[in-house]
Design an enzyme around this catalytic site. Structure first.
Site, PDB file in Angstrom:
ATOM      1  N   GLY A  75       0.839  -1.204   0.000  1.00 25.34           N
ATOM      2  CA  GLY A  75       0.000   0.000   0.000  1.00 25.34           C
ATOM      3  C   GLY A  75       0.877   1.258   0.000  1.00 25.34           C
ATOM      4  N   HIS A  76       1.939   1.248   0.815  1.00 20.10           N
ATOM      5  CA  HIS A  76       2.856   2.393   0.822  1.00 20.10           C
ATOM      6  C   HIS A  76       3.571   2.515  -0.530  1.00 20.10           C
ATOM      7  CE1 HIS A  76       2.614   1.459   5.223  1.00 20.10           C
ATOM      8  NE2 HIS A  76       2.464   2.772   5.262  1.00 20.10           N
ATOM      9  N   LYS A  95      -7.863   3.693   1.866  1.00 15.66           N
ATOM     10  CA  LYS A  95      -8.256   2.825   2.978  1.00 15.66           C
ATOM     11  C   LYS A  95      -8.609   3.664   4.219  1.00 15.66           C
ATOM     12  CE  LYS A  95      -6.606  -0.689   6.048  1.00 15.66           C
ATOM     13  NZ  LYS A  95      -6.107   0.221   7.095  1.00 15.66           N
ATOM     14  N   ASP A  96      -7.861   4.755   4.420  1.00 12.54           N
ATOM     15  CA  ASP A  96      -8.145   5.630   5.562  1.00 12.54           C
ATOM     16  C   ASP A  96      -9.020   6.791   5.089  1.00 12.54           C
ATOM     17  OD1 ASP A  96      -6.518   4.264   7.584  1.00 12.54           O
ATOM     18  OD2 ASP A  96      -4.860   4.810   6.290  1.00 12.54           O
TER      19      ASP A  96
END
Ligand code: PAF
Length: 256
Positions: free
Chosen positions: A34-35, A147-148
């Site tokens: 993801g990063h 996601k956040d």
């Protein structure tokens, strides 16, 4: 890649670079795919890539959660360098919150529900550290994961309300093949807990809050709710063992 630890060193490195377009990827480390998606997008779209690596104590409501947060600066620095970062800003807690520190940013309404209800003070910590990072780096663009979703909504509101000249870029959630959203917390799941955790995405993928709640019968659900962010999402949080997991699916526009 230059590793800098103080605001002064960061400013000097930025001045030297004379970059016109600066991309900032704010992180707390423990890098996963993801990063990498954030780093890739930021690398592609900017002259200079700044990555911040700071486990922000102000956004943890429990000391245990802060202590348990995975940390491996050497590994993260290697990954950031391989992804093409020019500057890694990894300050100490004292550098960002020196003794006597007392200035906080509260994005009032957006910080209240969902994650804000479960984690009091969390978004005050997120908004404050992001504002500090935006002021220090002065990025053209800053990169966050879908996601956040509530974090994105809070930071976007903060940037608008405070007239910060930064474009927020939101990168789709990266998932394992079985649908589990990647998170630094996933490493805490046992194989059996990981299987149980899949229920969250399966439920949210129905895009129907009632159906999702039915599918999560028997799971420790914190919330499953439609949230009116930009874009609107169906968001959920569950507890599996000692681990709290969040996820969301976008309800309009691009599916993910
Ligand atoms: O999403 C995160 O990793 C953090 O909340 C952030 C944006 C780096 C702020 O500490």
């Amino acid at each position: 890649m230059r590793l800098v630890r103080t605001a002064g060193e960061l400013r000097a490195a930025l001045a030297l670079s004379r970059a016109e377009e600066i991309g900032l990827v704010p992180t707390m480390g423990a890098y996963h795919a993801g990063h990498l998606a954030l780093l890739r997008a930021a690398r592609d779209e900017n002259d200079l890539l700044v990555v911040s690596l700071f486990v922000n104590p102000a956004q943890f409501d429990s000391g245990d959660d802060l202590t348990a947060y995975p940390r491996d600066e050497e590994r993260d620095a290697r990954i950031a360098a391989e992804a093409g970062a020019d500057i890694l800003f990894a300050p100490s807690v004292e550098e960002l919150y020196p003794p006597g520190y007392q200035t906080w940013i509260d994005v009032e309404e957006l910080s209240r529900g969902l994650e804000g209800a479960a984690r009091p003070g969390h978004f005050r910590g997120v908004a404050t550290v992001c504002c500090k990072l935006f002021n220090l780096v002065r990025p053209t663009r800053a990169y966050f994961g879908q996601k956040d979703a509530q974090q994105v909504a809070v930071v976007r509101r903060m940037a608008r309300d405070l007239h910060l000249d930064v474009e927020l870029r939101v990168v789709p959630t990266v998932r394992d093949e079985d649908g589990l959203a990647l998170s630094s917390r996933n490493v805490r799941l046992s194989p059996e807990e990981r299987t149980r955790a899949l229920a969250l995405h399966r439920a949210l993928a129905t895009r129907d809050p009632n159906r999702a709640r039915e599918l999560l019968d028997g799971v420790a659900v914190d919330y499953v709710e439609v949230a009116d962010f930009e874009p609107r999402v169906l968001a959920g949080a569950i507890r599996v063992g000692d681990t709290r997991l969040i996820d969301n699916v976008v309800l309009e526009g691009d599916p993910e």
